[in-house]
Motif scaffolding. Structure first.
Motif, PDB file in Angstrom:
ATOM      1  N   UNK A  76       0.923  -1.056   0.175  1.00 52.91           N
ATOM      2  CA  UNK A  76      -0.007   0.082   0.021  1.00 52.91           C
ATOM      3  C   UNK A  76       0.902   1.050  -0.072  1.00 52.91           C
ATOM      4  N   UNK A  77       1.818   1.379  -0.876  1.00 47.08           N
ATOM      5  CA  UNK A  77       2.567   2.475  -1.004  1.00 47.08           C
ATOM      6  C   UNK A  77       1.811   3.645  -1.241  1.00 47.08           C
ATOM      7  N   UNK A  78       0.840   3.799  -1.864  1.00 52.67           N
ATOM      8  CA  UNK A  78      -0.307   4.920  -2.075  1.00 52.67           C
ATOM      9  C   UNK A  78      -0.574   5.549  -0.769  1.00 52.67           C
ATOM     10  N   UNK A  79      -0.549   4.682   0.393  1.00 48.75           N
ATOM     11  CA  UNK A  79      -1.105   5.347   1.612  1.00 48.75           C
ATOM     12  C   UNK A  79       0.133   6.221   2.328  1.00 48.75           C
ATOM     13  N   UNK A 111       2.205   8.181   0.146  1.00 52.23           N
ATOM     14  CA  UNK A 111       2.925   8.638  -0.833  1.00 52.23           C
ATOM     15  C   UNK A 111       2.149  10.033  -1.369  1.00 52.23           C
ATOM     16  N   UNK A 112       2.699  10.705  -2.074  1.00 49.86           N
ATOM     17  CA  UNK A 112       2.144  11.954  -2.531  1.00 49.86           C
ATOM     18  C   UNK A 112       2.684  12.296  -3.802  1.00 49.86           C
ATOM     19  N   UNK A 113       1.905  12.324  -4.909  1.00 54.23           N
ATOM     20  CA  UNK A 113       2.288  12.510  -6.199  1.00 54.23           C
ATOM     21  C   UNK A 113       3.586  11.687  -6.531  1.00 54.23           C
ATOM     22  N   UNK A 114       3.633  10.535  -6.005  1.00 58.69           N
ATOM     23  CA  UNK A 114       4.499   9.515  -6.427  1.00 58.69           C
ATOM     24  C   UNK A 114       5.803   9.432  -5.402  1.00 58.69           C
ATOM     25  N   UNK A 115       5.802  10.405  -4.579  1.00 57.61           N
ATOM     26  CA  UNK A 115       6.951  10.405  -3.718  1.00 57.61           C
ATOM     27  C   UNK A 115       6.802   9.771  -2.437  1.00 57.61           C
ATOM     28  N   UNK A 116       7.544   8.868  -1.891  1.00 54.27           N
ATOM     29  CA  UNK A 116       7.069   8.192  -0.629  1.00 54.27           C
ATOM     30  C   UNK A 116       7.568   9.304   0.728  1.00 54.27           C
ATOM     31  N   UNK A 117       6.684   9.349   1.371  1.00 52.64           N
ATOM     32  CA  UNK A 117       6.900   9.906   2.656  1.00 52.64           C
ATOM     33  C   UNK A 117       7.512   9.344   3.714  1.00 52.64           C
ATOM     34  N   UNK A 118       8.905   9.497   3.863  1.00 53.63           N
ATOM     35  CA  UNK A 118       9.482   8.755   4.717  1.00 53.63           C
ATOM     36  C   UNK A 118       9.079   8.727   6.177  1.00 53.63           C
ATOM     37  N   UNK A 125       6.264   9.342   7.395  1.00 56.11           N
ATOM     38  CA  UNK A 125       4.965   8.669   7.538  1.00 56.11           C
ATOM     39  C   UNK A 125       5.076   7.267   7.411  1.00 56.11           C
ATOM     40  N   UNK A 126       6.099   6.588   6.783  1.00 55.13           N
ATOM     41  CA  UNK A 126       6.247   5.497   6.725  1.00 55.13           C
ATOM     42  C   UNK A 126       6.875   4.722   7.846  1.00 55.13           C
ATOM     43  N   UNK A 127       7.639   5.574   8.680  1.00 56.12           N
ATOM     44  CA  UNK A 127       8.052   5.181   9.870  1.00 56.12           C
ATOM     45  C   UNK A 127       7.040   5.284  10.995  1.00 56.12           C
ATOM     46  N   UNK A 128       6.152   6.260  11.050  1.00 58.73           N
ATOM     47  CA  UNK A 128       5.058   6.296  11.937  1.00 58.73           C
ATOM     48  C   UNK A 128       4.029   5.008  11.695  1.00 58.73           C
ATOM     49  N   UNK A 129       3.688   4.618  10.439  1.00 59.95           N
ATOM     50  CA  UNK A 129       2.740   3.833  10.297  1.00 59.95           C
ATOM     51  C   UNK A 129       3.491   2.315  10.511  1.00 59.95           C
ATOM     52  N   UNK A 130       4.670   2.195  10.199  1.00 59.02           N
ATOM     53  CA  UNK A 130       5.544   0.921  10.453  1.00 59.02           C
ATOM     54  C   UNK A 130       5.505   0.720  12.136  1.00 59.02           C
ATOM     55  N   UNK A 131       5.924   1.754  12.885  1.00 62.95           N
ATOM     56  CA  UNK A 131       5.867   1.438  14.274  1.00 62.95           C
ATOM     57  C   UNK A 131       4.495   1.423  14.977  1.00 62.95           C
ATOM     58  N   UNK A 133      -2.793  -6.043   6.387  1.00 63.96           N
ATOM     59  CA  UNK A 133      -3.853  -5.360   7.142  1.00 63.96           C
ATOM     60  C   UNK A 133      -3.644  -3.768   6.871  1.00 63.96           C
ATOM     61  N   UNK A 134      -2.317  -3.230   6.510  1.00 59.76           N
ATOM     62  CA  UNK A 134      -2.124  -2.023   6.091  1.00 59.76           C
ATOM     63  C   UNK A 134      -3.061  -1.771   4.896  1.00 59.76           C
ATOM     64  N   UNK A 135      -3.317  -2.554   3.997  1.00 65.36           N
ATOM     65  CA  UNK A 135      -4.221  -2.477   2.938  1.00 65.36           C
ATOM     66  C   UNK A 135      -5.733  -1.811   3.458  1.00 65.36           C
ATOM     67  N   UNK A 136      -6.250  -2.369   4.551  1.00 60.92           N
ATOM     68  CA  UNK A 136      -7.283  -2.392   5.179  1.00 60.92           C
ATOM     69  C   UNK A 136      -8.381  -3.265   4.255  1.00 60.92           C
TER      70      UNK A 136
END
Length: 506
Positions: free
Chosen positions: A369-372, A374-381, A383-389, A423-426
Motif C-alpha cells: 500500500x505505497x499509495x498510503x 505517498x504524495x504525487x509518487x513520492x514516498x513520505x519517509x 509517515x512510513x516510519x510512523x505507520x510501521x511503528x 492489514x495496512x491495505x485495510x
C-alpha cells in the motif's frame, strides 16, 4: 554420574549490541534425544550455530565441551570432523545431482586422487539402508519428495561418522506420515548410539520423543525437563516457554456478532494449464461479516489453489463461475484488482512469496500500500516510519526498531510482518494460508489474538490450515476440501477431528 557428550557453558552472543544469548548452559547426555524448545527468537538456532561453527570461536563468550574436551570451532568443517552434524530446516542439497553425489558431496570416496564412483554408490546404499530410505541412489534429488530429501540429509551426516546429530525444525515441511517416519528413525539412531538434538515447535512431537527438553526464553536457559520424571508435558513446556500459563491456546472471542454475507463464490472452477487439469472444481462457498471460515484438507486438496484463484489469479488459471463481494459480481485479472476492492491474501510461504527478506520492517509493511504513504509518487519517509511503528506495536513484533532487516527476524515475527503488510491495505476479507506454520506456541497465541481483534472490528477471515486443532479452535464454520472439491461444511458445534478427516479422505 552423568555421561555428557556435550556441555555448552555460559554461552553469550551479541549482534550489533543486541544480546541473542546470555550465559546459556546446555548439557546433553550421550545416547539421548534432547529437544531444544522456546519461542521464536529465544536463541535456539543461534545456540546451535555457535555449536556447529557457523559463528566461530571468538565471536561468542563461553565454552563448548564435546566428549570431555574444550573445542574451538572456526568453521563448520571443524565441528563435522569432531563428529557433530547439523541439518537445517532449509535443506542444503543439490537438486540436479544424484542421491549418492549429495550424500558424499565434500566427503568424496577416493582411490588415490580420483573419486571412486562404484564404491561411492555402494556406500550410499549402505547409508540409505541406515535411514530406511528405499530409493535408487542414482535418483536426482529434485525427483524426491521433501520427506525423502530430509532422509538423504541425515544419510549425508551419517556418512561422516556423526556422533551428535542436530536437527533444526526437521518436520516443519513434512506431512504426518513423513514426520512419523523421521521420529521413528531418530529412535532407531538412538539405539545405534547416536545422540540427537532436535529443535521443534511441535509440542506433541517433543512430548512423544524427548528424553529431556531444555527451554530457552529471551536468550537464556530457563530449565531442563526430564521425561522420566513426567516433566515433559504440554502445560509445563508452555509455562516455561512463554513465562505464563496459557489456559486455552485458542483465545475466546468476546462480543461475537456475525453479520450478513459479504463474500461468495458459486460453481467456482480453476483449470491449471501447466498441470492440464482442474485444481478447483464446482466450489460453492460463502463468508459472513465478522466470521472466521476455516478450510481444512490434506496436502494437495486444492486449498491454496482456491485461495490464489480468488486473489486475482496470479497463477493464470482458467476460471469459471461467479465471485461476489458485498453482493456485486467481481472478476480480477491481477491481484492488485482484488486488493483494490478489499481482498488480501497472506501466503503460506512467507520467505518465498510474502516478504522481502533483505529489506527492513518498514519497507515490508508498506509494500502492498505505497499509495498510503505517498504524495504525487513520492514516498513520505516519516509517515512510513510512523505507520510501521504503529503496526510493530499493535502486532507485538519483537525487534529493536522498524529498521531491522526482516530476514534477521524469527519466524513468528516474520509472520507478523507479513500479516501487518496486508492489514495496512485495510481489507474486508483476509485470506490466511497456514497463518501459524513454523512458529511457536507463544507467537501463535498472539496471532490468534490479532485475528479475534480483526473479527471484532468487522473484518472477515478465510483461514486455511493443516492443523486440525487450529481449524477447530478458531473457526465459526469449516469447509473440508479434497481433490479440489468441497466435500462438506460443518458448523463449529458439530465439527470435530474425526468428521473432518472422514470428509478429507473421501
Amino acid at each position: 554420574m552423568s555421561d555428557y557428550i556435550l556441555e555448552m557453558i555460559d554461552i553469550s552472543k551479541e549482534f550489533t549490541g543486541v544480546k541473542a544469548l546470555t550465559d546459556v548452559n546446555f548439557k546433553v547426555e550421550r545416547g539421548e534425544i534432547h529437544c531444544l524448545i522456546g519461542e521464536n527468537g529465544a536463541g535456539k538456532s543461534t545456540l546451535m550455530k555457535v555449536l556447529s561453527g557457523v559463528y566461530p570461536h571468538g565471536t561468542y563468550k563461553g565454552d563448548i565441551v564435546f566428549e570431555g574436551s574444550v573445542q574451538w570451532f572456526n568453521k563448520i568443517s571443524d565441528s563435522v570432523k569432531t563428529g557433530i552434524g547439523i541439518i537445517y530446516q532449509e535443506l542444503a542439497l543439490f537438486p540436479d545431482l544424484t542421491v549418492y553425489e549429495n550424500i558424499f558431496a565434500g566427503n568424496e570416496v577416493k582411490r588415490g586422487s580420483l573419486v571412486d564412483w562404484n564404491r561411492t554408490i555402494v556406500e550410499a546404499k549402505r547409508m540409505l539402508q541406515k535411514v530406511k530410505l528405499n530409493v535408487n541412489p542414482e535418483t536426482l534429488i529434485k525427483d524426491l519428495g521433501v520427506g525423502k530429501q530430509q532422509l538423504v540429509e541425515i544419510a549425508k551426516a551419517l556418512s561422516k561418522n556423526v556422533k551428535l546429530l542436530i536437527l533444526d525444525e526437521p518436520t516443519a515441511a513434512l506431512n504426518e506420515n513423513d514426520s512419523a517416519n523421521l521420529l521413528n528413525l531418530l529412535r532407531e539412531l538412538k539405539n545405534q548410539g547416536i545422540t540427537s538434538i532436535m529443535i521443534s515447535h511441535k509440542l506433541k512431537e517433543v512430548i512423544s520423543i524427548a528424553d529431556k527438553a531444555t527451554v530457552l526464553r529471551d536468550g537464556r536457559t530457563i530449565c531442563t525437563l526430564d521425561a522420566s520424571k513426567g516433566e515433559v508435558s504440554e502445560n509445563i513446556i508452555i509455562k516455561n516457554m512463554v513465562g505464563r500459563e496459557i489456559e486455552d491456546i485458542y483465545p475466546k472471542r468476546t462480543n461475537k456478532s456475525i453479520g450478513d454475507k459479504i463474500f461468495e463464490i458459486r460453481e467456482w472452477n480453476a483449470y491449471d494449464p501447466k498441470l492440464g487439469r482442474e485444481v478447483v472444481k464446482e466450489v460453492n462457498l460463502h463468508v459472513n461479516k465478522g466470521e472466521i471460515v476455516g478450510i481444512a484438507g490434506l496436502m494437495g486438496s486444492g486449498r491454496t489453489e482456491l485461495a490464489l484463484s480468488i486473489f486475482g489469479n496470479p497463477k493464470s488459471y482458467k476460471l469459471k463461475g461467479e465471485l461476489l463481494l458485498d453482493g456485486s459480481p467481481k472478476s480480477f485479472n491481477h491481484p492488485s484488482e482484488a486488493i483494490q476492492v478489499g481482498i488480501a491474501y497472506v501466503t503460506e510461504d512467507r520467505k518465498g512469496d510474502g516478504l522481502f527478506l533483505i529489506q527492513d520492517i518498514k519497507s515490508n509493511l508498506s509494500a502492498a500500500n505505497l499509495g498510503g504513504i505517498s504524495s504525487k509518487g513520492i514516498i513520505n519517509d516519516n509517515e512510513e516510519v510512523v505507520i510501521a511503528n504503529r503496526y510493530k506495536d499493535s502486532m507485538f513484533i519483537k525487534a529493536p526498531s522498524v529498521e531491522q532487516i526482516v530476514g534477521n527476524l524469527s519466524g513468528g515475527n516474520q509472520q507478523k510482518v507479513s500479516l501487518g503488510k496486508w492489514l495496512y491495505v485495510g481489507p474486508k476479507l483476509l485470506i490466511l494460508d497456514e497463518p501459524t506454520r513454523g512458529i511457536d506456541v507463544g507467537a501463535k497465541f498472539e496471532i490468534y489474538t490479532i485475528m479475534n481483534e480483526l473479527i471484532k472490528e468487522g473484518m472477515s477471515i478465510i483461514m486455511i490450515s493443516s492443523e486440525l486443532g487450529e481449524v477447530l479452535g478458531m473457526s465459526d464454520r469449516v469447509y473440508v476440501m479434497a481433490e479440489g472439491q468441497i466435500k462438506g461444511e460443518l458448523n463449529k458445534d458439530e465439527a470435530d477431528q474425526e468428521k473432518i478427516m472422514q470428509l478429507a479422505t473421501q
